[in-house]
Design a protein around this motif. Sequence first.
Motif, PDB file in Angstrom:
ATOM      1  N   TYR A  40      32.893  -6.274  -0.341  1.00  0.00           N
ATOM      2  CA  TYR A  40      33.745  -5.477  -1.227  1.00  0.00           C
ATOM      3  C   TYR A  40      34.368  -4.373  -0.398  1.00  0.00           C
ATOM      4  O   TYR A  40      33.714  -3.822   0.487  1.00  0.00           O
ATOM      5  CB  TYR A  40      32.914  -4.891  -2.374  1.00  0.00           C
ATOM      6  CG  TYR A  40      32.465  -5.956  -3.336  1.00  0.00           C
ATOM      7  CD1 TYR A  40      33.099  -6.131  -4.562  1.00  0.00           C
ATOM      8  CD2 TYR A  40      31.441  -6.830  -3.000  1.00  0.00           C
ATOM      9  CE1 TYR A  40      32.707  -7.131  -5.436  1.00  0.00           C
ATOM     10  CE2 TYR A  40      31.040  -7.838  -3.862  1.00  0.00           C
ATOM     11  CZ  TYR A  40      31.684  -7.984  -5.083  1.00  0.00           C
ATOM     12  OH  TYR A  40      31.306  -8.990  -5.935  1.00  0.00           O
ATOM     13  N   LEU A  62      35.174   1.865  -9.225  1.00  0.00           N
ATOM     14  CA  LEU A  62      34.300   0.720  -9.479  1.00  0.00           C
ATOM     15  C   LEU A  62      33.266   0.578  -8.372  1.00  0.00           C
ATOM     16  O   LEU A  62      32.083   0.329  -8.638  1.00  0.00           O
ATOM     17  CB  LEU A  62      35.122  -0.566  -9.615  1.00  0.00           C
ATOM     18  CG  LEU A  62      34.324  -1.855  -9.821  1.00  0.00           C
ATOM     19  CD1 LEU A  62      33.385  -1.763 -11.026  1.00  0.00           C
ATOM     20  CD2 LEU A  62      35.280  -3.044  -9.959  1.00  0.00           C
ATOM     21  N   TYR A  63      33.689   0.769  -7.136  1.00  0.00           N
ATOM     22  CA  TYR A  63      32.757   0.671  -6.011  1.00  0.00           C
ATOM     23  C   TYR A  63      31.626   1.686  -6.179  1.00  0.00           C
ATOM     24  O   TYR A  63      30.442   1.344  -6.044  1.00  0.00           O
ATOM     25  CB  TYR A  63      33.484   0.905  -4.679  1.00  0.00           C
ATOM     26  CG  TYR A  63      32.621   0.590  -3.476  1.00  0.00           C
ATOM     27  CD1 TYR A  63      32.782  -0.596  -2.783  1.00  0.00           C
ATOM     28  CD2 TYR A  63      31.632   1.476  -3.047  1.00  0.00           C
ATOM     29  CE1 TYR A  63      31.992  -0.893  -1.686  1.00  0.00           C
ATOM     30  CE2 TYR A  63      30.833   1.186  -1.956  1.00  0.00           C
ATOM     31  CZ  TYR A  63      31.017  -0.009  -1.287  1.00  0.00           C
ATOM     32  OH  TYR A  63      30.211  -0.302  -0.205  1.00  0.00           O
ATOM     33  N   GLN A  65      30.533   3.062  -8.825  1.00  0.00           N
ATOM     34  CA  GLN A  65      29.664   2.692  -9.943  1.00  0.00           C
ATOM     35  C   GLN A  65      28.676   1.606  -9.530  1.00  0.00           C
ATOM     36  O   GLN A  65      27.485   1.673  -9.840  1.00  0.00           O
ATOM     37  CB  GLN A  65      30.494   2.218 -11.148  1.00  0.00           C
ATOM     38  CG  GLN A  65      29.666   1.914 -12.385  1.00  0.00           C
ATOM     39  CD  GLN A  65      28.889   3.124 -12.871  1.00  0.00           C
ATOM     40  OE1 GLN A  65      29.473   4.165 -13.141  1.00  0.00           O
ATOM     41  NE2 GLN A  65      27.573   3.006 -12.966  1.00  0.00           N
ATOM     42  N   LEU A  66      29.177   0.588  -8.827  1.00  0.00           N
ATOM     43  CA  LEU A  66      28.301  -0.487  -8.338  1.00  0.00           C
ATOM     44  C   LEU A  66      27.244   0.063  -7.386  1.00  0.00           C
ATOM     45  O   LEU A  66      26.078  -0.336  -7.424  1.00  0.00           O
ATOM     46  CB  LEU A  66      29.127  -1.573  -7.643  1.00  0.00           C
ATOM     47  CG  LEU A  66      30.057  -2.398  -8.533  1.00  0.00           C
ATOM     48  CD1 LEU A  66      30.980  -3.272  -7.681  1.00  0.00           C
ATOM     49  CD2 LEU A  66      29.266  -3.261  -9.505  1.00  0.00           C
ATOM     50  N   GLU A  67      27.667   0.990  -6.539  1.00  0.00           N
ATOM     51  CA  GLU A  67      26.730   1.598  -5.587  1.00  0.00           C
ATOM     52  C   GLU A  67      25.674   2.413  -6.324  1.00  0.00           C
ATOM     53  O   GLU A  67      24.481   2.329  -6.014  1.00  0.00           O
ATOM     54  CB  GLU A  67      27.495   2.464  -4.591  1.00  0.00           C
ATOM     55  CG  GLU A  67      26.644   2.941  -3.429  1.00  0.00           C
ATOM     56  CD  GLU A  67      27.480   3.560  -2.327  1.00  0.00           C
ATOM     57  OE1 GLU A  67      27.071   3.423  -1.163  1.00  0.00           O
ATOM     58  OE2 GLU A  67      28.528   4.171  -2.617  1.00  0.00           O
ATOM     59  N   ASP A  69      24.607   1.899  -9.245  1.00  0.00           N
ATOM     60  CA  ASP A  69      23.731   0.955  -9.942  1.00  0.00           C
ATOM     61  C   ASP A  69      22.824   0.178  -8.983  1.00  0.00           C
ATOM     62  O   ASP A  69      22.060  -0.695  -9.424  1.00  0.00           O
ATOM     63  CB  ASP A  69      24.566  -0.033 -10.763  1.00  0.00           C
ATOM     64  CG  ASP A  69      25.291   0.635 -11.928  1.00  0.00           C
ATOM     65  OD1 ASP A  69      24.923   1.780 -12.280  1.00  0.00           O
ATOM     66  OD2 ASP A  69      26.225   0.019 -12.468  1.00  0.00           O
ATOM     67  N   GLU A  71      23.713  -1.987  -6.580  1.00  0.00           N
ATOM     68  CA  GLU A  71      24.174  -3.373  -6.415  1.00  0.00           C
ATOM     69  C   GLU A  71      24.342  -3.796  -4.951  1.00  0.00           C
ATOM     70  O   GLU A  71      24.327  -4.980  -4.655  1.00  0.00           O
ATOM     71  CB  GLU A  71      25.521  -3.557  -7.119  1.00  0.00           C
ATOM     72  CG  GLU A  71      25.460  -3.382  -8.611  1.00  0.00           C
ATOM     73  CD  GLU A  71      25.248  -4.690  -9.348  1.00  0.00           C
ATOM     74  OE1 GLU A  71      25.535  -5.750  -8.771  1.00  0.00           O
ATOM     75  OE2 GLU A  71      24.775  -4.636 -10.486  1.00  0.00           O
ATOM     76  N   PHE A  72      24.513  -2.830  -4.057  1.00  0.00           N
ATOM     77  CA  PHE A  72      24.845  -3.185  -2.680  1.00  0.00           C
ATOM     78  C   PHE A  72      23.614  -3.286  -1.785  1.00  0.00           C
ATOM     79  O   PHE A  72      22.748  -2.427  -1.786  1.00  0.00           O
ATOM     80  CB  PHE A  72      25.829  -2.171  -2.085  1.00  0.00           C
ATOM     81  CG  PHE A  72      27.202  -2.251  -2.684  1.00  0.00           C
ATOM     82  CD1 PHE A  72      28.000  -3.372  -2.472  1.00  0.00           C
ATOM     83  CD2 PHE A  72      27.691  -1.232  -3.473  1.00  0.00           C
ATOM     84  CE1 PHE A  72      29.272  -3.463  -3.034  1.00  0.00           C
ATOM     85  CE2 PHE A  72      28.959  -1.306  -4.039  1.00  0.00           C
ATOM     86  CZ  PHE A  72      29.741  -2.427  -3.823  1.00  0.00           C
ATOM     87  N   SER A  75      26.044  -0.766   2.477  1.00  0.00           N
ATOM     88  CA  SER A  75      27.263  -0.063   2.116  1.00  0.00           C
ATOM     89  C   SER A  75      27.550   0.977   3.186  1.00  0.00           C
ATOM     90  O   SER A  75      26.648   1.714   3.598  1.00  0.00           O
ATOM     91  CB  SER A  75      27.085   0.622   0.752  1.00  0.00           C
ATOM     92  OG  SER A  75      28.242   1.357   0.424  1.00  0.00           O
ATOM     93  N   ARG A  86      27.176  -7.174  -1.874  1.00  0.00           N
ATOM     94  CA  ARG A  86      26.311  -7.156  -3.057  1.00  0.00           C
ATOM     95  C   ARG A  86      25.144  -8.110  -2.878  1.00  0.00           C
ATOM     96  O   ARG A  86      25.313  -9.254  -2.460  1.00  0.00           O
ATOM     97  CB  ARG A  86      27.093  -7.533  -4.309  1.00  0.00           C
ATOM     98  CG  ARG A  86      27.973  -6.409  -4.802  1.00  0.00           C
ATOM     99  CD  ARG A  86      28.799  -6.820  -5.968  1.00  0.00           C
ATOM    100  NE  ARG A  86      28.070  -6.686  -7.224  1.00  0.00           N
ATOM    101  CZ  ARG A  86      28.607  -6.969  -8.398  1.00  0.00           C
ATOM    102  NH1 ARG A  86      29.845  -7.423  -8.481  1.00  0.00           N
ATOM    103  NH2 ARG A  86      27.905  -6.809  -9.498  1.00  0.00           N
ATOM    104  N   LYS A  88      23.407  -9.668  -5.120  1.00  0.00           N
ATOM    105  CA  LYS A  88      23.468 -10.882  -5.941  1.00  0.00           C
ATOM    106  C   LYS A  88      24.417 -11.919  -5.342  1.00  0.00           C
ATOM    107  O   LYS A  88      24.211 -13.115  -5.519  1.00  0.00           O
ATOM    108  CB  LYS A  88      23.825 -10.555  -7.385  1.00  0.00           C
ATOM    109  CG  LYS A  88      25.258 -10.199  -7.661  1.00  0.00           C
ATOM    110  CD  LYS A  88      25.462  -9.973  -9.157  1.00  0.00           C
ATOM    111  CE  LYS A  88      26.920  -9.855  -9.501  1.00  0.00           C
ATOM    112  NZ  LYS A  88      27.123  -9.687 -10.940  1.00  0.00           N
TER     113      LYS A  88
END
Length: 195
Positions: A40, A62-63, A65-67, A69, A71-72, A75, A86, A88
């Motif tokens: 990403y 968005l990045y 937010q994902l971080e 959460d 998700e990465f 990073s 990510r 997943k």
Amino acid sequence: MYVMKDSEYMFVFTGPDGSGRKTVADAVAQTLGIRKVPGYATRKPRPGEVDGVDYHFISRTLYDQLEEDGEFLESIELRGNKYGIRDKDVARAFEKSGSVYLILNREGADILKEKYGDHCIRLFIYADRRTVEERQRALGLPDDVIQEHLSRYEYDMEYQSQCEHAFENYDLAHTVFDITNTLEKYLNRGLVDKD
């Protein structure tokens, strides 16, 4: 974090911008049937890059937010842009393929090496400074981007000694052949070179 089986490997192609690491990686993967895990990025696509293939190009909001959460898997921030992989996406790729590949700079490669140890194989792809500059000009990259990349050239080249394998890339077919033979040893599929 995805837990790899003994027979699974993460092949990380790294090296200076303009070394041809993406072209080499994609050709090797096509030959060996290895699945790519695109990262990403918060920057805009460069000439020739395709969203969802080279990177998932997303907004900084968005990045972040994902971080936040978690998700990465890795990073980093580089030149004001964020890049990450990510967890997943890695897990999904391993479900479909026994090994995966990524194209990362040295900072990202180090993070994955630390997490996955001997299951993370770093392949350093390089060419001389003049060649990498010519390749970037041929792609139509803006001068300021090329100069940024060249300002990191020596720093990126220093990483070669820390990688498991290094390949000079001037002849694509030769480079792909050499890397394919090297990776076959890890994949251990019993294929024999009859030449």
